[in-house]
Write a protein that holds these residues in place. Structure first.
Motif, PDB file in Angstrom:
ATOM      1  N   PHE A   1       8.065 -15.679 -16.373  1.00  0.00           N
ATOM      2  CA  PHE A   1       7.212 -16.842 -16.577  1.00  0.00           C
ATOM      3  C   PHE A   1       8.126 -18.061 -16.632  1.00  0.00           C
TER       4      PHE A   1
ATOM      5  N   HIS B   1       1.295 -14.773 -20.400  1.00  0.00           N
ATOM      6  CA  HIS B   1       2.436 -14.979 -19.494  1.00  0.00           C
ATOM      7  C   HIS B   1       2.673 -13.782 -18.580  1.00  0.00           C
TER       8      HIS B   1
ATOM      9  N   GLN C   1       8.303  -8.991 -22.489  1.00  0.00           N
ATOM     10  CA  GLN C   1       7.641 -10.266 -22.761  1.00  0.00           C
ATOM     11  C   GLN C   1       8.271 -10.920 -23.986  1.00  0.00           C
TER      12      GLN C   1
END
Length: 348
Positions: free
Chosen positions: A60, A171, A290
């Motif tokens: 992202f 994201h 993430q």
């Protein structure tokens, strides 16, 4: 699935390396929106299969930012000085100041897409540079006293809705196949199927704080049990979810300070604490790799670090059973066995 989609997929190019080149014309170096030479030379249609992308193949643009969609663009607000990341591998096609957009970078990716990063405070790459997914390419800027990045996707010079592949709140990359078909002077896009079911996905996992060193191991410490491992890099470093799961706690909690608990399969939980900032909320579904928090010194802590715990059915166990701290890697076979059986391996 429509017959014409099957036909296009059969003739498609799944990797468009021919669409990416290291040298660009003067117009390509100066204009944001421009057709990609050679994109449809071998076929009138092609696909991009995001289902096979690994964690390392995607980033992202601002992992700690908050994104909202505005007119086929993502406006990602964040803190001054944050690093802007390249979404995929590719080659920098444009890097310059453009009136109305500020400092802009356009990256032409190996999959045929282009990504645009605008209103940067500073561009850190030049035209022709090869970049990797997750590589820092700029410092975030903004305007009118606000710090944000304007980001969008292009195919053959035309904007496409970023939500077709990116989930702004989490994201995450949406793991689906996209079909691109040229019709006259424009390109039509459609999704071929959705995300695969979790049971069909290859298990992914990662070390929660790459580049860290252990400053306090699991076990007895100062006369009391230390239920996790303390690992340290720098203050406000990115903390990663070790594997897919559901956030069941994200709050300040006693001596842990800011704590995140993520529940995985078969009774496994991972805990992340002393964070300076939690970036996920209860109920969020997260993916391995993430960014979920930033390292800090909240709670009972003498230095900024991550206190990382692994628990099975509520009982803490040594994280080194699953994670190799020296090499910042995951013991995948042990992890697979635990997730399948719900039991820790027998001590040798």
């Amino acid at each position: 699935m429509k017959i014409r989609h099957l036909l296009y997929i059969c003739i498609a190019l799944t990797v468009l390396t021919s669409a990416v080149k290291d040298e660009f014309t003067a117009l390509e170096r100066q204009q944001i929106s421009i057709e990609t030479p050679g994109l449809f030379e071998q076929s009138e249609a092609f696909t991009i299969d995001f289902g096979g992308y690994r964690t390392a193949d995607y980033s992202f643009p601002l992992p700690v930012g908050k994104a909202v969609v505005k007119d086929s663009e993502l406006e990602i607000t964040t803190n001054k000085g944050d690093a802007v990341k390249s979404m995929f591998d590719g080659t920098v096609r444009l890097s310059r100041h453009i009136s109305g957009h500020g400092n802009v970078i356009v990256v032409r990716h190996d999959n045929g897409l282009e990504t645009v990063y605008a209103r940067n405070a500073e561009n850190l790459v030049q035209v022709g540079d090869r970049v990797k997914a997750g590589q820092t390419i700029a410092i975030v800027g903004g305007e009118n006293g606000r710090t944000f990045l304007t980001f969008y996707l292009m195919m053959n010079g035309g904007k496409i809705n970023p939500e077709i592949i990116v989930q702004p709140k989490s994201h995450r990359l949406t793991r689906r196949t996209l079909l691109f078909h040229r019709k006259g002077n424009h390109v039509e896009m459609s999704a071929v199927g959705g995300e695969p079911k979790d049971k069909n996905r290859k298990l992914e996992a990662c070390y929660p704080l790459p580049g860290a060193k252990v400053i306090s191991p699991y076990g007895r410490r100062g006369g009391r049990a230390h239920s996790g491992v303390d690992i340290k890099t720098t203050p406000d470093d990115n903390i990663l979810a070790a594997l897919d799961g559901d956030v069941v706690m994200s709050q300040r909690y006693a001596a842990y300070g800011n704590l995140i608990k993520i529940r995985h399969q078969n009774g496994l939980e991972t805990w992340y604490s002393h964070n300076s900032k939690n970036l996920v909320s209860v109920g969020d579904k997260v993916k391995a790799g993430q960014v979920i928090a930033l390292t800090g010194q909240t709670g009972r802590a003498t230095t900024a670090h991550l206190h990382f715990e692994c628990r099975l059915n509520g009982k803490a166990f040594n994280p080194s059973v699953l994670f190799d701290h020296a090499n910042h890697s995951v013991r995948m076979e042990t992890l697979k066995s635990l997730l399948k059986t719900g039991k820790l391996p027998k001590k040798k």
